[in-house]
Design an enzyme around this catalytic site. Structure first.
Site, PDB file in Angstrom:
ATOM      1  N   ARG A 102       0.874  -1.188   0.000  1.00  0.00           N
ATOM      2  CA  ARG A 102       0.000   0.000   0.000  1.00  0.00           C
ATOM      3  C   ARG A 102       0.899   1.222   0.000  1.00  0.00           C
ATOM      4  O   ARG A 102       1.693   1.407   0.919  1.00  0.00           O
ATOM      5  CB  ARG A 102      -0.905   0.005   1.231  1.00  0.00           C
ATOM      6  CG  ARG A 102      -1.511   1.374   1.501  1.00  0.00           C
ATOM      7  CD  ARG A 102      -2.614   1.360   2.509  1.00  0.00           C
ATOM      8  NE  ARG A 102      -3.792   0.686   1.999  1.00  0.00           N
ATOM      9  CZ  ARG A 102      -5.000   0.781   2.547  1.00  0.00           C
ATOM     10  NH1 ARG A 102      -5.186   1.503   3.620  1.00  0.00           N
ATOM     11  NH2 ARG A 102      -6.022   0.141   2.027  1.00  0.00           N
ATOM     12  N   HIS A 129      -7.532   0.811  -6.203  1.00  0.00           N
ATOM     13  CA  HIS A 129      -7.676  -0.062  -5.031  1.00  0.00           C
ATOM     14  C   HIS A 129      -8.356  -1.366  -5.481  1.00  0.00           C
ATOM     15  O   HIS A 129      -9.512  -1.622  -5.166  1.00  0.00           O
ATOM     16  CB  HIS A 129      -8.508   0.658  -3.968  1.00  0.00           C
ATOM     17  CG  HIS A 129      -8.404   0.075  -2.601  1.00  0.00           C
ATOM     18  ND1 HIS A 129      -7.636  -1.043  -2.311  1.00  0.00           N
ATOM     19  CD2 HIS A 129      -8.981   0.455  -1.426  1.00  0.00           C
ATOM     20  CE1 HIS A 129      -7.756  -1.311  -1.021  1.00  0.00           C
ATOM     21  NE2 HIS A 129      -8.554  -0.427  -0.464  1.00  0.00           N
ATOM     22  N   GLN A 132     -10.095  -3.892  -2.926  1.00  0.00           N
ATOM     23  CA  GLN A 132     -11.376  -3.415  -2.410  1.00  0.00           C
ATOM     24  C   GLN A 132     -12.492  -3.712  -3.409  1.00  0.00           C
ATOM     25  O   GLN A 132     -13.562  -4.203  -3.051  1.00  0.00           O
ATOM     26  CB  GLN A 132     -11.292  -1.907  -2.142  1.00  0.00           C
ATOM     27  CG  GLN A 132     -12.596  -1.291  -1.669  1.00  0.00           C
ATOM     28  CD  GLN A 132     -13.008  -1.769  -0.290  1.00  0.00           C
ATOM     29  OE1 GLN A 132     -12.223  -1.686   0.645  1.00  0.00           O
ATOM     30  NE2 GLN A 132     -14.231  -2.274  -0.154  1.00  0.00           N
ATOM     31  N   ASP A 219     -17.176   7.457  -1.080  1.00  0.00           N
ATOM     32  CA  ASP A 219     -15.875   7.391  -0.391  1.00  0.00           C
ATOM     33  C   ASP A 219     -15.564   8.797   0.113  1.00  0.00           C
ATOM     34  O   ASP A 219     -16.207   9.773  -0.299  1.00  0.00           O
ATOM     35  CB  ASP A 219     -14.805   6.893  -1.400  1.00  0.00           C
ATOM     36  CG  ASP A 219     -13.420   6.713  -0.781  1.00  0.00           C
ATOM     37  OD1 ASP A 219     -13.306   6.628   0.460  1.00  0.00           O
ATOM     38  OD2 ASP A 219     -12.432   6.656  -1.555  1.00  0.00           O
ATOM     39  N   CYS A 259     -16.180   1.854   1.004  1.00  0.00           N
ATOM     40  CA  CYS A 259     -14.958   1.088   1.289  1.00  0.00           C
ATOM     41  C   CYS A 259     -14.530   1.234   2.744  1.00  0.00           C
ATOM     42  O   CYS A 259     -13.832   0.353   3.264  1.00  0.00           O
ATOM     43  CB  CYS A 259     -13.843   1.526   0.351  1.00  0.00           C
ATOM     44  SG  CYS A 259     -13.541   3.304   0.370  1.00  0.00           S
ATOM     45  N   ARG A 287     -13.574  -8.417   2.156  1.00  0.00           N
ATOM     46  CA  ARG A 287     -12.154  -8.165   1.867  1.00  0.00           C
ATOM     47  C   ARG A 287     -11.341  -9.423   2.164  1.00  0.00           C
ATOM     48  O   ARG A 287     -10.455  -9.806   1.426  1.00  0.00           O
ATOM     49  CB  ARG A 287     -11.624  -7.000   2.727  1.00  0.00           C
ATOM     50  CG  ARG A 287     -12.208  -5.626   2.418  1.00  0.00           C
ATOM     51  CD  ARG A 287     -11.784  -5.132   1.059  1.00  0.00           C
ATOM     52  NE  ARG A 287     -10.338  -5.062   0.915  1.00  0.00           N
ATOM     53  CZ  ARG A 287      -9.550  -4.074   1.350  1.00  0.00           C
ATOM     54  NH1 ARG A 287     -10.092  -3.026   1.926  1.00  0.00           N
ATOM     55  NH2 ARG A 287      -8.235  -4.104   1.169  1.00  0.00           N
TER      56      ARG A 287
HETATM   57  N1  NVA Z   1      -9.878   6.936  -1.186  1.00  0.00           N
HETATM   58  C1  NVA Z   1      -9.504   6.460   0.122  1.00  0.00           C
HETATM   59  C2  NVA Z   1      -9.787   4.998   0.226  1.00  0.00           C
HETATM   60  C3  NVA Z   1      -9.432   4.390   1.557  1.00  0.00           C
HETATM   61  C4  NVA Z   1      -9.698   2.919   1.609  1.00  0.00           C
HETATM   62  C5  NVA Z   1      -8.032   6.759   0.361  1.00  0.00           C
HETATM   63  O1  NVA Z   1      -7.236   6.566  -0.560  1.00  0.00           O
HETATM   64  O2  NVA Z   1      -7.691   7.197   1.452  1.00  0.00           O
HETATM   65  N1   CP Z   2     -11.078   0.064   2.727  1.00  0.00           N
HETATM   66  C1   CP Z   2      -9.796  -0.041   3.126  1.00  0.00           C
HETATM   67  O1   CP Z   2      -8.880  -0.285   2.359  1.00  0.00           O
HETATM   68  O2   CP Z   2      -9.628   0.127   4.482  1.00  0.00           O
HETATM   69  P1   CP Z   2      -8.250   0.324   5.238  1.00  0.00           P
HETATM   70  O3   CP Z   2      -7.705   1.663   4.814  1.00  0.00           O
HETATM   71  O4   CP Z   2      -8.621   0.297   6.687  1.00  0.00           O
HETATM   72  O5   CP Z   2      -7.318  -0.780   4.867  1.00  0.00           O
END
Ligand code: NVA
Ligand code: CP
Length: 301
Positions: A102, A129, A132, A219, A259, A287
């Protein structure tokens, strides 16, 4: 399929195979049927951003598959001190059997795959993502039985989630509509790719996007790494909120997915969120199952 870098790399058949395996693994998990497909294998998990769901579901998933996972925060490994991705890739490839990462730049994930010799799984970048959205597709299938012909509407920022929903939705035969401000549209080349393959609408009118939708998705307005833009974004995105009024134009029995984490009172009202908590938390659970399926597909010897 060697890696999971972005959903556009998968064929519709590969997505269906992952979803079918995810359903099976969910069933086996529920009925305590052992499914130790990755006995003795290890997954390295590199995190340059925070996580609850991704971290826990990958770690638990690996354990349930008979393997183990290592949490590698970029603050604690030499990557965070400037060791190149390409060197990290070649070193970790000699210790672990797969890497979940990540981070910010999609190009870093691609570079990891290019220089490593093991499967790489994208656990979120600024661009997309995919894990997800595999869980999201699994959840929609669970509630709606099939995906083809459904309308999926995403309301909010044309961000990583919007990009992956476009790719996943179009590849599985859904009509996808994105309701976003003109200055926050999803990735242009992805939209071009998607428009050639299926039915994609991008509009700044959230009611047009949500009209007759079978699934509404939203989101946060400011993603990880955009904290300094939060005030500015709050002004632009005011009105891009999933509330009861918006839900009144959707199809009957429209689902809501998020998400998570959610910012109630911003992209979604507390009432609407709680009214759809059943779907949203099933999605979070999925997930685990969807990622286990991805790991089995990529790592099983
Ligand atoms: N768009 C959000 C998704 C988190 C799962 C982010 O990138 O922070
Ligand atoms: N939706 C998601 O990826 O959650 P986290 O940021 O908690 O991993």
């Amino acid at each position: 399929m060697k890696h999971l870098l972005k959903l556009q790399d998968l064929s519709p058949e590969e997505i269906t195979e992952i979803l079918n395996l995810a359903d099976q693994l969910k069933y086996e998990n529920k009925h305590k049927i052992p499914h130790r497909h990755l006995e003795g294998q290890t997954l390295g998990m590199i995190f340059t951003k925070s996580s609850t769901r991704t971290r826990v579901s990958f770690e638990v998933g690996m354990y349930q598959l008979g393997g183990a996972a290592l949490f590698l925060s970029s603050d604690d490994i030499q990557l965070g001190r400037g060791e190149p991705i390409r060197d990290t890739a070649r070193v970790l490839s000699r210790y672990v059997n797969g890497i979940m990462i990540r981070t910010y730049k999609q190009s870093d994930v691609e570079e990891l795959a290019q220089y490593g010799s093991i499967p790489i799984i994208n656990g979120l970048t600024d661009y997309c993502h995919p894990c997800q959205v595999l869980a999201d597709l699994m959840t929609v299938r669970e509630f709606k039985k099939s995906l083809k012909g459904l309308k999926l509407a995403f309301i909010g920022d044309g961000n990583n989630m919007a990009n992956s929903l476009i790719a996943g939705g179009i590849l599985t035969g859904m009509d996808v509509a994105i309701g976003c401000p003109d200055t926050y549209r999803p990735d242009a080349s992805l939209c071009e790719w998607a428009s050639k393959k299926g039915n994609l609408t991008i509009t700044n009118d959230i009611f047009e996007a949500a009209k007759d939708a079978d699934v509404i998705y939203t989101d946060v307005w400011a993603s990880m790494g955009q904290e300094s833009e939060a005030l500015e974004r709050a002004k632009v995105f005011k009105g891009f909120c999933v509330d009861e009024k918006l839900m009144s134009v959707t199809a009957k029995d429209c689902m809501i997915l998020h998400c998570l984490p959610a910012h109630r009172g911003e992209e979604i009202t507390d009432e609407v969120f709680e009214a759809h908590a059943k779907e949203i938390f099933e999605e979070a659970e999925n997930r685990l199952h969807a990622q286990k399926a991805v790991m089995v597909k990529l790592m099983k010897k």
